[in-house]
Design a protein around this motif. Sequence first.
Motif, PDB file in Angstrom:
ATOM      1  N   LEU A 310       0.980  -1.069  -0.070  1.00 38.39           N
ATOM      2  CA  LEU A 310       0.022   0.036  -0.120  1.00 38.39           C
ATOM      3  C   LEU A 310       1.049   1.266   0.038  1.00 38.39           C
ATOM      4  N   ILE A 311       1.969   1.234   0.878  1.00 37.95           N
ATOM      5  CA  ILE A 311       2.772   2.244   0.845  1.00 37.95           C
ATOM      6  C   ILE A 311       3.593   2.755  -0.358  1.00 37.95           C
ATOM      7  N   GLU A 312       4.009   1.450  -1.043  1.00 37.05           N
ATOM      8  CA  GLU A 312       4.737   1.747  -2.363  1.00 37.05           C
ATOM      9  C   GLU A 312       3.761   2.274  -3.384  1.00 37.05           C
ATOM     10  N   ARG A 313       2.523   1.954  -3.505  1.00 37.94           N
ATOM     11  CA  ARG A 313       1.654   2.592  -4.262  1.00 37.94           C
ATOM     12  C   ARG A 313       1.412   4.044  -4.185  1.00 37.94           C
ATOM     13  N   ILE A 314       1.111   4.436  -2.997  1.00 36.64           N
ATOM     14  CA  ILE A 314       0.806   5.775  -2.727  1.00 36.64           C
ATOM     15  C   ILE A 314       1.710   6.748  -2.109  1.00 36.64           C
ATOM     16  N   GLU A 315       2.809   6.459  -1.687  1.00 38.73           N
ATOM     17  CA  GLU A 315       3.696   7.489  -0.926  1.00 38.73           C
ATOM     18  C   GLU A 315       4.283   8.264  -1.731  1.00 38.73           C
ATOM     19  N   ASP A 316       4.817   8.009  -2.865  1.00 35.01           N
ATOM     20  CA  ASP A 316       5.492   8.866  -3.732  1.00 35.01           C
ATOM     21  C   ASP A 316       4.563  10.237  -4.268  1.00 35.01           C
ATOM     22  N   PHE A 317       3.402   9.589  -4.780  1.00 36.68           N
ATOM     23  CA  PHE A 317       2.498  10.514  -5.108  1.00 36.68           C
ATOM     24  C   PHE A 317       1.783  11.407  -4.212  1.00 36.68           C
ATOM     25  N   VAL A 318       1.760  10.974  -2.963  1.00 40.10           N
ATOM     26  CA  VAL A 318       1.193  11.558  -2.034  1.00 40.10           C
ATOM     27  C   VAL A 318       2.004  12.777  -1.228  1.00 40.10           C
ATOM     28  N   THR A 319       3.324  12.240  -0.985  1.00 37.99           N
ATOM     29  CA  THR A 319       4.218  13.032  -0.076  1.00 37.99           C
ATOM     30  C   THR A 319       5.001  13.852  -1.197  1.00 37.99           C
ATOM     31  N   GLY A 320       5.327  13.381  -2.098  1.00 38.83           N
ATOM     32  CA  GLY A 320       6.104  14.320  -3.025  1.00 38.83           C
ATOM     33  C   GLY A 320       5.333  15.413  -3.869  1.00 38.83           C
ATOM     34  N   LEU A 321       4.020  15.109  -4.167  1.00 39.00           N
ATOM     35  CA  LEU A 321       3.299  16.040  -5.070  1.00 39.00           C
ATOM     36  C   LEU A 321       2.263  16.499  -4.267  1.00 39.00           C
ATOM     37  N   LEU A 322       1.253  15.800  -3.570  1.00 39.38           N
ATOM     38  CA  LEU A 322       0.058  16.419  -3.150  1.00 39.38           C
ATOM     39  C   LEU A 322       0.333  17.337  -1.828  1.00 39.38           C
ATOM     40  N   LEU A 323       1.175  16.677  -0.894  1.00 43.44           N
ATOM     41  CA  LEU A 323       1.212  17.171   0.611  1.00 43.44           C
ATOM     42  C   LEU A 323       1.970  18.473   0.457  1.00 43.44           C
ATOM     43  N   PRO A 324       2.990  18.719  -0.379  1.00 46.28           N
ATOM     44  CA  PRO A 324       3.515  20.077  -0.750  1.00 46.28           C
ATOM     45  C   PRO A 324       2.568  21.278  -0.873  1.00 46.28           C
ATOM     46  N   LEU A 325       1.190  20.737  -1.220  1.00 46.12           N
ATOM     47  CA  LEU A 325       0.097  21.705  -1.782  1.00 46.12           C
ATOM     48  C   LEU A 325      -0.401  22.272  -0.400  1.00 46.12           C
ATOM     49  N   TYR A 326      -0.345  21.170   0.615  1.00 44.79           N
ATOM     50  CA  TYR A 326      -0.961  21.512   1.849  1.00 44.79           C
ATOM     51  C   TYR A 326      -0.257  22.654   2.647  1.00 44.79           C
TER      52      TYR A 326
END
Length: 734
Positions: A310-326
């Motif tokens: 699960l982590i491997e599937r979503i980690e890079d997209f979430v922490t690398g791209l979406l989270l900086p938007l927050y």
Amino acid sequence: MSVNITSIKTFSNGIWQGDNPLDFAFPLLIVQTTLVFVVSRLLAFLLKPLRQPKVIAEILGGILMGPSAFGRNQEYMRRIFPKWSTPILESLASIGLLFFLFLVGLELDLSSLRRSGRRALGIAVAGISLPFILGNIIAFVLRKTIDGADKVGYIQYIVFMGVALSITAFPVLARILAELKLLTTRVGETAMAAAALNDLAAWILLALAISLTGNGSGGTHKSPLIAIWVLLSSVAFVAFMMVFIRPAMKWVARQCSPEHDTVNEAYMCLTLVGVMVSGLITDLIGIHAIFGAFVFGLTIPKGGEFAQRLIERIEDFVTGLLLPLYFASSGLKTNISKINGVEAWGLLVLVITVACGGKIIGTFVVAMLCRIPARESLTLGVLMNTKGLVELVVLNIGKEKKVLNDEVFAILVLMALFTTFMTTPTVLVIYKPARNNISSSSYSGNRNRRLQPASESFKDELRILACIHGLGNIPSLVNLIESTRSVNKSRLKLYIMHLVELTERSSSIVMVQRLQKNGFPFINRFWRGELHDRVAVAFQAYSQLRRVSVRTTTAISALPMMHEDICHVAEDKSVAMIILPFHKQWKKTNGDDEVDDLGHSWREVNQRVLKDAPCSVALLVDRGFGGGFQKTPGPTANVEKRVCVIFFGGPDDREALELGGRMAEHPAVQVTILRFIEKEGIENNGVMLQPSPNKCGEESYSFSTSLMNREKEKVIPSLSLIYVATYTYVIHAC
């Protein structure tokens, strides 16, 4: 100029038809996302020498892109971050936050919290209680000093301030410990357990604060029954997730276990949908969508492969791209210019002092009562003072609920930034683990341990440290060690070290927790796992013969410092030889050769070990020829292995010759020695092999030479062994 958001279109018709892409939602979102990504990555690169966590760069980037810096230019704000784009940006950022809190729940292992003991519990309670009490005092001062702060109910205000000052950011702390190589030390273990307990308590307090706040400043006029219903609904939701959803997720995890050849994508999609549905339910309850995602993450089993995938599937997209938007959306709300005047900056200093003092002093006192040394107790206090994303979540919710005005919000954001920034340099100054006291120079200056018979310290017992990257290295290592097992010479004591790369990724943190760590690099005879079981089976015959003693170890470290752990264990265990796996491994697949290349970074690890090791180093290259010992051979067994030792001379060749001598004692190994000598009467013309300064550099390969004693090399060591065939070849000098 006011804009009706309902008139905003998603896509433009292109610049050739006269449209400005920045006036349309999707092109503008792409520009905003790209800008946030570039700024945060640039700041992360600039702060890397200071060993700061990535969250510092993202918070700074958000502040810079907001009204505190770039936003002072009104044209920039009107074009890049217009007000009509704020709901769109915040919605996308909230999706990233939702899944990140799901990852945080995945990192928190509730079973490990039960094993954390009274020490971690006491530190966590002290780390929450004292800052929370001091936060109430700060809340009283701010309400009396800052205009508009007293418009909010006192209970709501002190709860939010107490949570803001007492919280410890578990995700950020885990990554700071990983960067400082303290994650598996005693200090790191205690800090992680206490921070996890602190994190859970902070979420409970935040839920309480939200339920008390209601819809903002008007929440004081609402019935107290609403807060009670919100709390009861929250408790019922958590109970439902733990009683019903957690067993269901265990069943899903079993369906995605390694025993099944493929992972059903439906289970993965179902889990991701479950994150959003859980967030929707808690939003309907009235606490916040992130609580649902966090609790759903807690229900995922931590011991198997499902969480890892699960982590491997979503980690890079979430922490690398979406989270900086927050962080960018938070930065757009932060206006440092609101902190105006000596009094306001004095309040900032007061808040920082109280926040740091409460955390550090409270943790230090309890740690000392638990008989933790003073230096380690102080280090724990500094580590527990880490803020970060979770702090920003609390502050943003407080601002949304109109509990915190612009000035208080800016003060608390800067407090979170400062306390997190100071963690790494402060820990580096006050705490240095004993393992770091052994420098590379001390390793390289103590290279006396060798396999040669002259080393009398290994007359009774030969110690070897064998490193592996994974299960694929075990067969070749078993063959080598079995060939090396001597019948007549010293007893063999073997340390198997599993080399695990440590990163800031959530998958790396979860992996560390799953390994049941103890020490760094930890050596634990009771460690259990798939790798340990395979090693135990592979060396079962050795334990029966009682000629080989095997201990499993695990080194969890960043690759640039992995060699320090290898050399540290080699020094601490007084091994005579280190066996390193080559960074490439060949194997046969349907008759074709395939090469698994771990990359240049692992090659550099081997090079650093070769440079700094306190003993002899052997590089094991697995060409994938297969084979192996089918049984433990007896004295009359047929020869199954043929080994060739090429001997030119010099200390390295004599080490290889000694290793070949041990192999020759094995009844199933035949050793052939090829000795090359110079032809007498022919003089050397002075040609010597050396690196070319024009074609190659030190970065691309390593080059070493050794001085040879010509008289000593004329006498080959006596090897009165059964299966040794010696051949001598004459080298004609050019």
